[in-house]
Structures are given as structure tokens and as C-alpha cells.
Design an enzyme around this catalytic site. Sequence first.
Site, short mmCIF file in Angstrom:
data_model
loop_
_atom_site.label_atom_id
_atom_site.label_comp_id
_atom_site.label_asym_id
_atom_site.label_seq_id
_atom_site.Cartn_x
_atom_site.Cartn_y
_atom_site.Cartn_z
N TYR A 148 0.84 -1.20 0.00
CA TYR A 148 0.00 0.00 0.00
C TYR A 148 0.88 1.25 0.00
CZ TYR A 148 -2.78 3.83 1.86
OH TYR A 148 -3.36 5.05 2.05
N ARG A 293 1.12 -5.95 17.26
CA ARG A 293 1.03 -6.38 15.87
C ARG A 293 2.35 -6.08 15.17
NH1 ARG A 293 -4.59 -3.47 14.25
NH2 ARG A 293 -3.32 -1.72 14.96
#
Length: 342
Positions: A148, A293
Site C-alpha cells: 500500500y 502487531r
Amino acid sequence: MKVLVTGGAGYIGSHAVQRLLRDGHDVAVLDNLGRGHREAVEALRASSGKEIPLLEADLQDRAVIAARLRELGTEAIMNFAALAYVGESVTDPLRYYENNTAGVVSLLQAMQDAGVKRFVHSSTCATYGEPEVMPIREDTPQSPINPYGWSKLFVERVLADHAAAEPGFAYAALRYFNVAGSDPDAVIGEDHHPETHLIPVLLNTALGKRESATIFGLDYPTPDGTCIRDYIHVSDLIDAHVAVMNELDPDREDRRQMIFNLGTGKGLSVKQIIDAVKEVTGVDFPVEHGDRRPGDPPSLYADPRKIREQLGWSASITDATTMVRDAWKWFQENPSGYASQA
């Protein structure tokens, strides 16, 4: 000015349409409605009393777009038509490069065919990757860590090269941080499927649509142990877009290429956002604790000094409570998102 807003049926794009209409511009929308909402455009038509032409097309539909640009007499384009899920970009990178990068190349070719000279592009702080020094300046090295971010950085390169080759072209690349909030009048709002943004996730939890929310990591080197991010109200974000569009000038060397960070210049932690959501909604929903994460830096926030010094723009809303309150109003009135309006 006659402005085409690509991705104008989406969250940020629809807020741009709303603001441009309020400022008296003639506005049209291009959106393939893959992730945008026809209902958002219809809500803006109803609230503004304007027709708002909607072209259902992909960015790659060069001939169709060029014909519409000529028909509308378009003078500027604001581009919000992008795929923006980081995880999805990792599992399906070709889709992101096709839409976010190749799609913009096609759009620029359509602009060239139709003689449109001004382009305001949504870029992202994801082009910086994981910078080691805060706050993030425009000259901070850009090193994305996912497709992205790369798909957006490649567009910035394309824009710079195109501007160098075509003196009559002027563009801005605006690097966002975390966009939040909603139209204070609740005409339009934020509705993603799936929803990954923190504030909407928390509001859906407060509505009982989720059993709980999760904090990913409580041991970051931050004051409360949770990640810190720069949240910018969508109304402030669009205010910056309009300010930049008004300054772009293909005939002035100092107004042909404009690159800015759009943020508040300060960070808010995950815990601060959760506390604000509980305060605004009055719901003490359960919050679970999860592991960090991968790829989540402790802090990311902008240095917005450049746009303040050059254009006089700065964010007017910097508190979590206002951002959450504006978003909550739309969520309360549309508990099923735009499906509530159907």
C-alpha cells in the site's frame, strides 16, 4: 471552479464534495462504487439541492474519463480513489498497484487528453514506513514497509516526473496521518467494510455490534504503554485540500509542485481514544488486551509546520472528544451504516 472528485462516494471523498459545494464550486464525482456508497452522494444531493453528476467508472477507463472531463469543463481533480487496507495490500499487491498506481497513471493521461491542469492527490504517511525520528517532516526518508505504501510512493514519483515533463501541469501530494471524525451535521459519515479504523471499531462496539474491542500492545515506550498516532479531523483534512487547490497554479514555478504532511503535530494514544469513546457514548464496553502487531511503531505523528508556514493552514480540532463526538452522531443516526439510508 469545476472540480471532479474521484472516490467521491467514499468517506474522505464525500466530505470533499460537501465542502466544495459549500464553497460554491461545481462538483462531479467519479467512483466505481466498489467501496464507496451511492447513498453518500444521494445524501449530499438532498442536503445541497445540487445534482452532483456521478460517473461510475474505474480510474483505468481513460477514454470515458477524458470525455467526461471535456463535457464537464473540469478545471481541477481531487483524487481519493484508492484501496487502503494495509493487510490486503500484502496478500493482493497486484490489485493495489493496478488501482492505486496504474490507475493514477491512466487518470493523468485522461487529464492530459482533456487539458486539465490541476491535480490534488491523496498520498499517505505510509510512504515513510517506520521512521526513527519524530515528528515526521516532509524530508523524512520515505521507505514503505508494505505494498500500500509503495503504491502511493510510486504515484508521487510519477507526479514529479510528469510535472517536470509538462510545464502546464500543477499538482499536490498530501500525506495523511489518521483521519477521524465526521461531518458535524451527520449528513455523511464513515462506513467501511470491513472496518479497521480504531474509532469506528470502538463506536461499533459501543453500539453492541461487536462484543469487545482489543488493544494490541500495552508495553510500548509511551506514557500509557499504547501506540500513539496523529489523528486529524476529516473537516480539517478537507480544509487543507481546498487551501492547496486554491493555491495550485501551473503558471507559477513555486505553485506547481506542493508536498505537505497533513496532521495535527501531536499524537493521541489508543488508550486516550478508548477513554474518549467511552466518555462520549456513555458506554463502558469491554476492552481486551492483545499482543503487539508486527510493524506497529510506538509513535507516528506529523510535523505540519511546512503547510502552516506556506499556506497558513493548521488543524483547528486536535482533541479526541470532538472527533469522536462528530463521528458518534452519524453512527447513532445510521447504526447500519449507509444501509440504514437505503
